[in-house]
Design a protein around this motif. Sequence first.
Motif, mmCIF file in Angstrom:
data_model
loop_
_atom_site.group_PDB
_atom_site.id
_atom_site.type_symbol
_atom_site.label_atom_id
_atom_site.label_comp_id
_atom_site.label_asym_id
_atom_site.label_seq_id
_atom_site.Cartn_x
_atom_site.Cartn_y
_atom_site.Cartn_z
ATOM 1 N N UNK A 64 -0.722 13.423 -0.521
ATOM 2 C CA UNK A 64 0.881 13.001 -1.906
ATOM 3 C C UNK A 64 0.621 11.651 -1.390
ATOM 4 N N UNK A 65 0.916 11.008 -0.403
ATOM 5 C CA UNK A 65 1.484 9.239 0.513
ATOM 6 C C UNK A 65 0.218 8.842 -0.749
ATOM 7 N N UNK A 66 -1.274 9.299 -0.455
ATOM 8 C CA UNK A 66 -2.101 8.860 -1.620
ATOM 9 C C UNK A 66 -1.593 8.412 -3.413
ATOM 10 N N UNK A 67 -1.377 9.410 -3.442
ATOM 11 C CA UNK A 67 -0.490 9.700 -4.535
ATOM 12 C C UNK A 67 0.317 8.429 -5.281
ATOM 13 N N UNK A 68 1.085 8.662 -4.633
ATOM 14 C CA UNK A 68 2.655 7.921 -4.584
ATOM 15 C C UNK A 68 2.107 6.532 -4.451
ATOM 16 N N UNK A 69 1.704 5.801 -3.506
ATOM 17 C CA UNK A 69 0.662 5.039 -3.218
ATOM 18 C C UNK A 69 0.331 3.862 -4.726
ATOM 19 N N UNK A 70 -0.566 5.331 -5.323
ATOM 20 C CA UNK A 70 -1.349 4.702 -7.265
ATOM 21 C C UNK A 70 -0.105 4.706 -7.828
ATOM 22 N N UNK A 71 0.957 5.905 -7.636
ATOM 23 C CA UNK A 71 2.253 5.877 -8.456
ATOM 24 C C UNK A 71 2.859 4.556 -8.689
ATOM 25 N N UNK A 72 3.049 4.033 -6.791
ATOM 26 C CA UNK A 72 3.707 2.529 -6.663
ATOM 27 C C UNK A 72 3.396 1.527 -7.315
ATOM 28 N N UNK A 73 1.699 1.560 -7.756
ATOM 29 C CA UNK A 73 1.142 0.700 -7.925
ATOM 30 C C UNK A 73 0.855 0.201 -9.372
ATOM 31 N N UNK A 74 0.666 1.199 -10.014
ATOM 32 C CA UNK A 74 0.849 1.401 -11.576
ATOM 33 C C UNK A 74 2.459 1.045 -12.573
ATOM 34 N N UNK A 75 3.203 1.505 -11.635
ATOM 35 C CA UNK A 75 4.641 1.647 -12.206
ATOM 36 C C UNK A 75 5.195 0.043 -12.159
ATOM 37 N N UNK A 114 7.609 -8.443 -8.373
ATOM 38 C CA UNK A 114 7.609 -7.275 -8.649
ATOM 39 C C UNK A 114 6.010 -6.409 -8.602
ATOM 40 N N UNK A 115 5.711 -7.566 -9.368
ATOM 41 C CA UNK A 115 4.110 -6.918 -9.916
ATOM 42 C C UNK A 115 3.404 -7.050 -8.745
ATOM 43 N N UNK A 116 3.163 -7.925 -8.170
ATOM 44 C CA UNK A 116 2.820 -8.646 -7.331
ATOM 45 C C UNK A 116 3.098 -7.653 -5.093
ATOM 46 N N UNK A 117 4.797 -7.382 -5.528
ATOM 47 C CA UNK A 117 4.386 -7.016 -4.307
ATOM 48 C C UNK A 117 4.363 -5.585 -4.557
ATOM 49 N N UNK A 118 5.076 -4.907 -5.487
ATOM 50 C CA UNK A 118 4.922 -3.527 -6.150
ATOM 51 C C UNK A 118 3.031 -3.331 -5.263
ATOM 52 N N UNK A 119 2.079 -3.739 -6.062
ATOM 53 C CA UNK A 119 0.963 -3.253 -6.291
ATOM 54 C C UNK A 119 0.477 -3.588 -4.925
ATOM 55 N N UNK A 120 0.468 -4.403 -4.180
ATOM 56 C CA UNK A 120 -0.147 -4.257 -2.349
ATOM 57 C C UNK A 120 0.349 -3.370 -1.726
ATOM 58 N N UNK A 121 2.024 -2.758 -2.133
ATOM 59 C CA UNK A 121 2.771 -2.148 -1.428
ATOM 60 C C UNK A 121 2.139 -0.605 -1.484
ATOM 61 N N UNK A 122 2.009 -0.680 -3.480
ATOM 62 C CA UNK A 122 1.070 1.205 -2.798
ATOM 63 C C UNK A 122 -0.116 0.894 -2.841
ATOM 64 N N UNK A 123 -0.811 -0.286 -3.153
ATOM 65 C CA UNK A 123 -2.213 -0.481 -2.369
ATOM 66 C C UNK A 123 -2.304 0.101 -1.177
ATOM 67 N N UNK A 124 -0.869 -0.060 0.230
ATOM 68 C CA UNK A 124 -0.942 -0.447 1.664
ATOM 69 C C UNK A 124 -1.313 1.602 1.073
ATOM 70 N N UNK A 125 -0.223 2.387 0.859
ATOM 71 C CA UNK A 125 0.396 3.990 0.889
ATOM 72 C C UNK A 125 -0.623 4.310 0.370
ATOM 73 N N UNK A 126 -1.675 3.376 -0.368
ATOM 74 C CA UNK A 126 -2.951 4.934 -1.052
ATOM 75 C C UNK A 126 -3.653 4.505 -0.039
ATOM 76 N N UNK A 127 -4.014 3.777 0.876
ATOM 77 C CA UNK A 127 -5.051 3.769 2.108
ATOM 78 C C UNK A 127 -4.571 4.746 3.350
ATOM 79 N N UNK A 128 -2.993 3.898 3.406
ATOM 80 C CA UNK A 128 -2.566 5.039 4.700
ATOM 81 C C UNK A 128 -2.554 6.473 4.904
#
Length: 275
Positions: free
Chosen positions: A164-175, A202-216
């Motif tokens: 769920x966390x990884x999926x949320x990360x991917x979704x955060x990055x894509x959005x 928004x794009x750079x920061x959101x993608x980085x935040x999403x990548x962090x959650x996906x890896x975690x």
Amino acid sequence: MGTFAITRSRRAARRAARSSPMAAAARWGLAARGALYLLIGALALRIAFGGEEQADRGGALRELAGRPFGGFLIWAVGIGLAGMALWRLSEAVFGAAGPAGHKKRQRALSGARCVFYAVIAFSVLSFAVGEAGSGSSDEQSQDVTADALGLPGGRLLVAGAGLAIAGAGVLIGVRAALRKYHKHLKRSEMPRGARRTVDVLGVSGGVARGAFFAVAGGFAVQAAADYDPDQAKGMDDTLRTFAQTPAGPWLLVAMATGLVLFGLFSFALARWRRV
């Protein structure tokens, strides 16, 4: 008459949820979130260049505590995050701004965000009053994972949470990459330069935040697969793993910079977001 009275009370409650005090709480909360991400990103940058800091919420709060008026700043962040939780609660109960704000999915998501920010606010405020509310995120993650693995069906529970966390990360990055945040902004009121700047943040920061959650989330899945809570990683250890790739510390530099940009994006949201 009874139905009419109920309808009037509901409308009054919705107006209260979107009142100036609630809007102020939301904007304060966004700014508080921005401050935390800025500090964590800055600490991660120090780690990339050989520092020994702790790049997580606890490290950020200790950094604040060492600054002039540090105690006041920590209280301000904690109260702001509590305001964020209250705002999300109002969205869960009365619906969010926008045409889709009253859909069940959106309200459930607001409820989950309320719980998330309430936990963080409690941790920050505990730190403010001198309690051990923001220790190492790595130890906290391992302790929670160990407790969960000890439950019946614990491996499935941990694996599900990790997915769920990884999926949320991917979704955060894509959005973020698709600029879905545009629908929440008062773009007609923003100068052209502000719109461009917010898109970069928004794009750079959101993608980085999403990548962090996906890896975690991936580390949590690994902990479930190995039945080893030590495989779970908090924010600090997760960020450090980016420096252990073939790209060396430069991937961590990119991630840390992204988190700083997300912090700045949160400040922009505090100014321009519809609430």
